[in-house]
Scaffold this motif. Structure first.
Motif, short mmCIF file in Angstrom:
data_model
loop_
_atom_site.label_atom_id
_atom_site.label_comp_id
_atom_site.label_asym_id
_atom_site.label_seq_id
_atom_site.Cartn_x
_atom_site.Cartn_y
_atom_site.Cartn_z
N VAL A 333 0.81 -1.02 0.08
CA VAL A 333 0.11 0.01 0.14
C VAL A 333 0.82 1.13 0.25
N LYS A 334 2.26 1.21 0.81
CA LYS A 334 2.89 2.18 0.95
C LYS A 334 3.33 2.72 -0.46
N VAL A 335 3.77 1.70 -1.52
CA VAL A 335 4.30 1.94 -2.89
C VAL A 335 2.89 2.55 -3.91
N GLN A 336 1.73 2.04 -3.19
CA GLN A 336 0.68 2.78 -4.09
C GLN A 336 0.39 4.25 -3.74
N LEU A 337 0.62 4.51 -1.96
CA LEU A 337 0.43 5.85 -1.76
C LEU A 337 1.53 6.71 -2.54
N THR A 338 3.04 6.20 -2.62
CA THR A 338 3.84 7.13 -3.24
C THR A 338 3.57 7.42 -4.29
N LYS A 339 3.15 6.28 -5.16
CA LYS A 339 2.46 6.49 -6.63
C LYS A 339 1.34 7.73 -6.72
N LEU A 340 0.64 7.67 -5.69
CA LEU A 340 -0.53 8.86 -5.57
C LEU A 340 0.06 9.93 -5.45
N VAL A 341 0.95 10.34 -4.48
CA VAL A 341 1.37 11.41 -4.07
C VAL A 341 2.29 12.17 -5.23
N SER A 342 2.89 10.94 -6.14
CA SER A 342 3.50 11.61 -7.12
C SER A 342 2.94 12.21 -8.50
#
Length: 493
Positions: A333-342
């Motif tokens: 999920v953290k990978v997805q969060l980083t993607k979302l903020v990018s």
């Protein structure tokens, strides 16, 4: 003939593509009282006054929003010196600025592309700023480790809160995500949940008990909600907005235990953490308490906590600086969060620079230390005096009761309204406290937010008033509200 046919077709489709019926239905459900109809009317009145209209008052006093500088709070000198240096690095050559401010600015500029705060940063935020944030949290929490990789810088805390809510929302019908929010609540939560089409689960704070939070009430709200949605997250605002309570350590432990038992994701909104005024109250961060409860909890409970540069003694809300720390988040999920903020590239870099000096202020022995401490202490001291003054004056008015303002920047007094006023408001299709606040605005120029904008127990009425106006002005405001309440009560009894 061909051309008139296309013309007919064209005329036929002349309605707009985007109409109130074809727009996103969730957006129409969004309400945000702190900048709602009452504030729009206040703006109108200001224009009328400028145009020379005669009113029973000479200015509009906006006690509706936690905007410290707009109400006269002074910025901390050191913070602005560093930001000035970052914005205009030529100033580093001269000697108008103290060495510690220059040192901070150089460090920030070295971390920026091309040595300019006009360049994009990494999406999660500038790395050295995240390291400083982590060190600050570690010091605040008495040495409990903090990993800069768990820090995400954000555009004020609001942006981070909405991002996390977005990650949590899924499912349809009875499986739709439910999020537990306090009532009264800061309407960012209800607005974001409406926008995301999630289910709002309301738990009530106990007004008789200084707006404290009771786990049995959390359980009641949870069980009721399980009938129609899938409760997945619990939001806590500490110190409270609009209610100003500061949670005891015991209460925080109970909440963490409840979240663990019920398998809920915890969101701790801690943006007022330095605004604690009442004797015997102190701020405990959820993270610190979680880790002191031992690995049984600290290895499993998912927690995100939020902080910002907008409140406390900084009051720098226009810079839109903030951060969140994520604990025990699933790595995928953290990978997805980083993607979302990018996707949004990065938080505003001047806000990141400001956050950096907030978490890395002058230290003892540095040239700016004494001034910094003096400014910080006096800002918080004045707020504490105004918190006490507000509570004291309100409680002298028959029909107004105000809990102690233990922290944050608002009082949320309860008002008793005459039955006739309630009826008249209903005839106008208005909430009774909205009717009251509108009348207050028209007659005194004071702009407050009605309790109905935050949520309240059925049959109770409140308003939220910031404690931010300068002391002499605050005294006048309190006196005017007092007189208004008395004449309003008389008029409608």
């Amino acid at each position: 003939n061909h051309s008139s046919m296309t013309e007919n077709c064209f005329m036929h489709h002349r309605t707009k593509v985007l109409t109130i019926d074809t727009m996103n239905p969730n957006v129409k459900k969004v309400e945000y009282a702190v900048r709602g109809p009452i504030v729009q009317r206040a703006v109108q009145i200001e224009k009328e006054l400028k145009a020379g209209a005669k009113k029973p008052f000479s200015e509009v006093i906006r006690a509706n929003i936690g905007d410290a500088h707009a109400m006269g709070q002074r910025p901390i000198t050191f913070f602005r010196q560093v930001l000035a240096l970052c914005s205009y690095p030529e100033l580093l050559e001269g000697n108008e600025f103290p060495e510690d401010a220059k040192e901070r600015a150089r460090r920030i500029l070295q971390a920026c592309g091309g040595g300019s705060i006009g360049a994009y940063s990494a999406s999660q935020g500038i790395e050295c700023v995240r390291q400083d944030v982590a060190r600050y949290i570690q010091e605040r929490d008495g040495g409990i480790p903090c990993n800069p990789d768990n820090i995400y810088l954000s555009t004020g805390a609001s942006d981070a809160i909405v991002t996390i809510l977005k990650l949590l929302v899924c499912g349809e019908g009875r499986n739709r995500t439910g999020v537990m929010i306090p009532i009264p609540q800061y309407p960012l939560y209800s607005a974001a949940l409406a926008d995301l089409g999630a289910v709002q689960i309301e738990y009530y704070l106990d007004e008789e008990n200084c707006w404290s939070l009771d786990v049995s009430e959390l359980r009641r709200a949870l069980v009721a909600a399980q009938q129609h949605c899938s409760p997945r997250a619990l939001c806590i605002i500490n110190p409270g907005n609009p209610t100003g309570q500061v949670q005891s350590r015991q209460c925080i432990e109970d909440v963490i235990r409840f979240a663990a038992e019920e398998h809920l994701f915890l969101m701790a909104d801690e943006v007022y953490q330095d605004n604690v005024y009442a004797e015997g109250c102190e701020f405990h961060s959820f993270k610190k308490v979680l880790f002191e409860m031992g690995p049984e909890y600290s290895d499993t409970v998912e927690l995100v906590s939020f902080h910002s540069t907008s409140k406390c003694y900084m009051g720098e809300c226009g810079f839109r600086g903030g951060y969140m720390e994520v604990i025990n988040m699933d790595p995928d999920v953290k990978v997805q969060l980083t993607k979302l903020v990018s996707v949004r590239l990065c938080p505003p870099v001047p806000g990141q620079a400001l956050l950096d000096v907030v978490v890395n202020p002058p230290r003892p022995g540095e040239p700016s230390f004494n001034t910094y401490i003096k400014e910080r202490t006096s800002t918080l001291q004045v707020l504490a005096e105004k918190a006490w003054l507000t509570e004291e004056v309100f409680n002298t008015v028959p029909g107004i009761t105000c809990n102690p303002v233990q922290g944050a920047m608002y009082s949320f007094p309860r008002i008793s309204l005459p039955e006739r006023a309630i009826q008249q408001a209903k005839e106008k299709g208005q909430a009774p406290d909205m009717f009251y606040c509108m009348k207050l605005l028209e007659e005194t120029g004071i702009c407050l937010v009605p309790g109905s904008g935050f949520g309240q127990r059925e049959g109770t009425y409140h308003f939220r008033m910031t404690i931010l106006p300068p002391t002499d002005k605050l005294k006048i405001v309190l006196e005017k509200v007092k007189q208004f309440h008395q004449s309003f009560t008389q008029q409608y009894s």
